[in-house]
Design a protein around this motif. Structure first.
Motif, PDB file in Angstrom:
ATOM      1  N   VAL A   1      17.295 -26.655   3.050  1.00 13.60           N
ATOM      2  CA  VAL A   1      17.395 -26.757   4.505  1.00 13.60           C
ATOM      3  C   VAL A   1      18.860 -26.952   4.927  1.00 13.60           C
ATOM      4  CG1 VAL A   1      15.069 -27.641   4.816  1.00 13.60           C
ATOM      5  CG2 VAL A   1      16.956 -29.244   4.466  1.00 13.60           C
TER       6      VAL A   1
ATOM      7  N   VAL B   1      13.424 -19.323   7.169  1.00 17.54           N
ATOM      8  CA  VAL B   1      12.162 -19.934   7.555  1.00 17.54           C
ATOM      9  C   VAL B   1      11.081 -19.506   6.574  1.00 17.54           C
ATOM     10  CG1 VAL B   1      12.710 -20.224   9.986  1.00 17.54           C
ATOM     11  CG2 VAL B   1      11.756 -18.066   9.207  1.00 17.54           C
TER      12      VAL B   1
ATOM     13  N   ALA C   1      15.048 -37.746   2.280  1.00 16.10           N
ATOM     14  CA  ALA C   1      14.897 -36.840   3.421  1.00 16.10           C
ATOM     15  C   ALA C   1      13.437 -36.669   3.793  1.00 16.10           C
ATOM     16  CB  ALA C   1      15.519 -35.495   3.111  1.00 16.10           C
ATOM     17  N   GLY C   2      12.587 -37.382   3.123  1.00 22.49           N
ATOM     18  CA  GLY C   2      11.173 -37.284   3.462  1.00 22.49           C
ATOM     19  C   GLY C   2      10.364 -37.954   2.386  1.00 22.49           C
TER      20      GLY C   2
ATOM     21  N   GLN D   1       7.011 -34.148   1.695  1.00 17.30           N
ATOM     22  CA  GLN D   1       6.906 -33.974   3.135  1.00 17.30           C
ATOM     23  C   GLN D   1       8.049 -33.124   3.677  1.00 17.30           C
ATOM     24  OE1 GLN D   1       4.452 -35.165   5.186  1.00 17.30           O
ATOM     25  NE2 GLN D   1       5.482 -33.888   6.681  1.00 17.30           N
ATOM     26  N   GLY D   2       7.715 -32.134   4.412  1.00 14.95           N
ATOM     27  CA  GLY D   2       8.771 -31.365   5.066  1.00 14.95           C
ATOM     28  C   GLY D   2       9.178 -30.129   4.306  1.00 14.95           C
TER      29      GLY D   2
ATOM     30  N   VAL E   1       3.291 -29.142   8.585  1.00 17.11           N
ATOM     31  CA  VAL E   1       3.206 -29.200   7.126  1.00 17.11           C
ATOM     32  C   VAL E   1       1.888 -29.830   6.686  1.00 17.11           C
ATOM     33  CG1 VAL E   1       5.702 -29.299   6.813  1.00 17.11           C
ATOM     34  CG2 VAL E   1       4.421 -31.426   7.064  1.00 17.11           C
TER      35      VAL E   1
ATOM     36  N   GLY F   1       6.571 -20.246   6.710  1.00 12.19           N
ATOM     37  CA  GLY F   1       7.414 -19.661   7.733  1.00 12.19           C
ATOM     38  C   GLY F   1       6.903 -18.302   8.196  1.00 12.19           C
TER      39      GLY F   1
ATOM     40  N   LEU G   1       5.100 -35.740  11.881  1.00 14.82           N
ATOM     41  CA  LEU G   1       4.828 -37.157  11.671  1.00 14.82           C
ATOM     42  C   LEU G   1       6.076 -37.966  11.983  1.00 14.82           C
ATOM     43  CD1 LEU G   1       2.858 -37.115   8.318  1.00 14.82           C
ATOM     44  CD2 LEU G   1       1.957 -37.380  10.634  1.00 14.82           C
TER      45      LEU G   1
ATOM     46  N   GLY H   1       8.744 -40.679  11.075  1.00 18.51           N
ATOM     47  CA  GLY H   1       9.252 -41.227   9.824  1.00 18.51           C
ATOM     48  C   GLY H   1       9.176 -40.269   8.657  1.00 18.51           C
ATOM     49  N   ALA H   2       8.818 -39.029   8.930  1.00 18.64           N
ATOM     50  CA  ALA H   2       8.688 -38.078   7.825  1.00 18.64           C
ATOM     51  C   ALA H   2      10.015 -37.422   7.492  1.00 18.64           C
ATOM     52  CB  ALA H   2       7.653 -37.023   8.173  1.00 18.64           C
ATOM     53  N   GLY H   3      11.053 -37.863   8.132  1.00 20.81           N
ATOM     54  CA  GLY H   3      12.350 -37.277   7.846  1.00 20.81           C
ATOM     55  C   GLY H   3      13.342 -37.724   8.896  1.00 20.81           C
ATOM     56  N   ASP H   4      14.590 -37.721   8.553  1.00 18.95           N
ATOM     57  CA  ASP H   4      15.605 -38.084   9.530  1.00 18.95           C
ATOM     58  C   ASP H   4      15.723 -36.937  10.520  1.00 18.95           C
ATOM     59  OD1 ASP H   4      15.829 -39.918   7.610  1.00 18.95           O
ATOM     60  OD2 ASP H   4      17.956 -39.608   7.183  1.00 18.95           O
TER      61      ASP H   4
ATOM     62  N   GLN I   1      15.393 -33.045   9.791  1.00 21.33           N
ATOM     63  CA  GLN I   1      15.461 -32.768   8.358  1.00 21.33           C
ATOM     64  C   GLN I   1      14.101 -32.315   7.816  1.00 21.33           C
ATOM     65  OE1 GLN I   1      18.233 -32.915   6.419  1.00 21.33           O
ATOM     66  NE2 GLN I   1      16.873 -31.981   4.911  1.00 21.33           N
ATOM     67  N   GLY I   2      14.097 -31.237   7.122  1.00 21.00           N
ATOM     68  CA  GLY I   2      12.857 -30.815   6.476  1.00 21.00           C
ATOM     69  C   GLY I   2      12.078 -29.798   7.273  1.00 21.00           C
ATOM     70  N   ILE I   3      12.317 -29.735   8.542  1.00 24.81           N
ATOM     71  CA  ILE I   3      11.641 -28.715   9.344  1.00 24.81           C
ATOM     72  C   ILE I   3      12.653 -27.615   9.609  1.00 24.81           C
ATOM     73  CG2 ILE I   3      10.572 -28.163  11.559  1.00 24.81           C
ATOM     74  CD1 ILE I   3       8.768 -29.832   9.957  1.00 24.81           C
ATOM     75  N   LYS I   4      12.250 -26.400   9.323  1.00 27.66           N
ATOM     76  CA  LYS I   4      13.170 -25.290   9.475  1.00 27.66           C
ATOM     77  C   LYS I   4      13.515 -25.084  10.941  1.00 27.66           C
ATOM     78  CE  LYS I   4      12.461 -24.174   5.155  1.00 27.66           C
ATOM     79  NZ  LYS I   4      13.440 -23.914   4.133  1.00 27.66           N
ATOM     80  N   LYS I   5      14.786 -24.859  11.158  1.00 34.64           N
ATOM     81  CA  LYS I   5      15.275 -24.665  12.518  1.00 34.64           C
ATOM     82  C   LYS I   5      14.523 -23.527  13.223  1.00 34.64           C
ATOM     83  CE  LYS I   5      19.745 -24.123  14.892  1.00 34.64           C
ATOM     84  NZ  LYS I   5      19.885 -22.684  15.158  1.00 34.64           N
TER      85      LYS I   5
ATOM     86  N   ILE J   1      11.536 -22.631  13.010  1.00 36.87           N
ATOM     87  CA  ILE J   1      10.202 -23.026  13.496  1.00 36.87           C
ATOM     88  C   ILE J   1      10.319 -23.891  14.741  1.00 36.87           C
ATOM     89  CG2 ILE J   1       8.056 -24.225  12.867  1.00 36.87           C
ATOM     90  CD1 ILE J   1       8.087 -22.768  10.422  1.00 36.87           C
TER      91      ILE J   1
ATOM     92  N   GLU K   1      12.664 -23.693  16.880  1.00 36.58           N
ATOM     93  CA  GLU K   1      13.061 -22.796  17.973  1.00 36.58           C
ATOM     94  C   GLU K   1      11.859 -22.086  18.587  1.00 36.58           C
ATOM     95  OE1 GLU K   1      16.060 -20.128  16.522  1.00 36.58           O
ATOM     96  OE2 GLU K   1      17.659 -21.587  16.787  1.00 36.58           O
TER      97      GLU K   1
END
Lengths: 335, 335
Positions: A63, A158, A180-181, A185-186, B63, B159, B177, B179-182, B185-189, B191, B193
């Motif tokens: 990522v 993606v 990071a998770g 997760q993520g 996820v 994706g 969720l 707390g599942a990431g900062d 982080q972890g989620i593709k940009k 998605i 968007e």
């Protein structure tokens, strides 16, 4: 004179002679969407094909923010110092909206870019992923013909681009961050399943302990997945591109992988499958190109678009009509 | 007698008459890969088309572990209690290896599945994503013709499936969720968007405070993205499927979205674009089907595969030869 085209022979010879300028021009040629360029490009690819195939091909994903550029810079430096010739190709189809985070930043990998033993080339973000991956694959073969024996293919995407890259490399690295998770997760399960190794990056300073903990967690998580068909169990490593730790170990792992795969035959088997997929990808590309470049079809599409848009006519019925017409038109030309 | 085919008319009438058994059989028909079935399916689609289009189409992704099933169950219950007819379609092309996490669990959404006002249908995980998404789109239209006025399309993917679903829905929800990431982080940009709203799920018990904090963080993060062309600013909401909180608010938001889009014209514009894309997807599907079902091509492919596999011949050159041959063969038949 820069705009003058080279001949097919000049491209082929230049690439084989390891002329970086001609290599770059050859990649630009294969990226061209002009039909006239594509024909030349195909002949160039034919010519360089016997000289390709001799590198280890490594895919790298993760990522944004995981530190891919810094990792590639440090890892790349290690490789060239070991005497390797390194090519780095970057594809980024993820962000059609913001037009390519990879390409935007020209200052990335500065020191590696300045090194004569390394060659760095971004691929343009395109709307047609098949096209982008086909071009990246051809760029990779050109780099191999030009003597690069390690090719790194970097992607941020993606998911689509990871699938495309997986389809052209020997080894696939996923970079992650500690903390990071929670566990996986993520990160999409599909991407984890694809990777041959998971690297916990930025394992420096205060992160060292967290990285070690993450390594254990990921190693446990990976046990949940079945063994790969090739007998390789995905490994988890920690690294710091800044502290330059873990990089030797990662290269050692890739060499171990290559040795095992050469021994059990999966190295060649994987490449064979990839060549077959390449043919199918190119068949699709050619079928669509011929269809959409057909003058009669172009005119008809202009006519039907408003009817499809408004929902007055069915998209699938019109698609069938157009494809029927395309085939008939080809017949008309032939007779 | 179950295996007997229905006539095109029987399928169309059955669907329009809201016969759930015939609706299911119609979806099975369109999912069939037999050419004979595909021809009937196309006629059925033609027939039901004028009866389709009247639902609000909602995509839901997130996820694994984010609680999609429970969310859909609670949200679905709310909708049917408001008097809506709800169809839920699930596509899962992510896990070709483990063959579909969505479909494996038959106990999912039990209470919704038992409700006569709801119709739940999983789509098979297929290797050709284009195919899967085309079938899901057609399933959606069939459900609309059968009177379902809310269609939820659920996906878990790497994706690709999100892109496919985005291409067929009016509104796209991303479940996350706390707390599942900062931050992101972890989620593709890519998605992020795409989504029209981000739901912090499982905001119950000890998670309530974390969910509220996450909501603020995500709302800040979303500000980093430019406003959408349709004038909609993606919203962040919290919900708990168990405590049944936030669901009314989410439905209210979707109704607000629909109202605004109908007013500014983007509701119809989006659907128009989707119809055009559908035509192009189907053109690709037909071109490839014709090519690979051509007897001469089938024979030739068997001949060239070993040469491609071994790397003796170029995949791109052979692809071109085969496509040339295909076109010539069509000419031969016509004259």
């Amino acid at each position: 004179m820069k705009k003058n085209r080279l001949s097919v022979e000049e491209y082929i010879q230049g690439v084989i002679d390891r002329d970086r300028v001609i290599l770059s021009r050859a990649i630009t040629l294969i990226e061209s969407t002009l039909p006239s360029d594509q024909k030349i490009a195909e002949k160039v690819m034919e010519g360089i094909l016997p000289h390709s195939g001799k590198s280890i091909r490594i895919g790298i994903t993760g990522v944004p923010g995981v530190g891919k550029s810094t990792f590639i810079e440090s890892f790349g430096k290690l490789l060239v110092e070991k005497g390797h010739q390194l090519a780095v190709l970057a594809i980024d189809p993820s962000s059609q909206k913001s037009h390519g985070s990879i390409l935007g930043d020209k200052t990335r990998m500065e020191s590696l870019a300045a090194d004569k033993r390394a060659y760095i080339r971004p691929s343009p973000a395109g709307s047609a992923l098949g096209g982008v991956s086909a071009k990246t694959r051809e760029s990779m073969l050109l780099c191999e013909a030009a003597g690069y024996d390690v090719v790194l293919i970097e992607t941020v995407g993606v998911g689509q681009s990871e699938i495309a890259v997986k389809g052209m490399v020997d080894f696939f690295l996923l970079l992650m961050l500690a903390g990071a998770g929670d566990e996986l997760q993520g990160i999409k399960k599909g991407i984890i399943e694809m990777c041959d190794a998971l690297i916990i990056n930025k394992a420096d300073g205060e992160n060292v302990e967290a990285a070690k903990r993450a390594k254990r967690e990921y190693a446990n998580a990976l046990h949940l997945f079945p063994a790969k068909e090739n007998g390789w169990y995905p490994k988890v490593k920690v690294s710091s591109a800044i502290a330059k730790t873990g990089l030797e170990e990662i290269w050692g792992m890739i060499e171990e992988f290559k040795g095992k795969m050469l021994f059990n035959g999966f190295f060649e088997e994987n490449r064979q499958d990839q060549r077959i997929n390449w043919m199918h990808d190119h068949i699709r590309f050619l079928l669509e190109s011929r269809f959409y470049q057909d003058e009669l079809i172009k005119g008809k599409i202009d006519q039907v678009l408003p009817l499809i848009k408004s929902g007055q006519q069915s998209a699938i019925a019109k698609a069938r009509e157009l494809v029927d017409l395309f085939v008939l038109n080809q017949i008309g030309r032939g007779s």
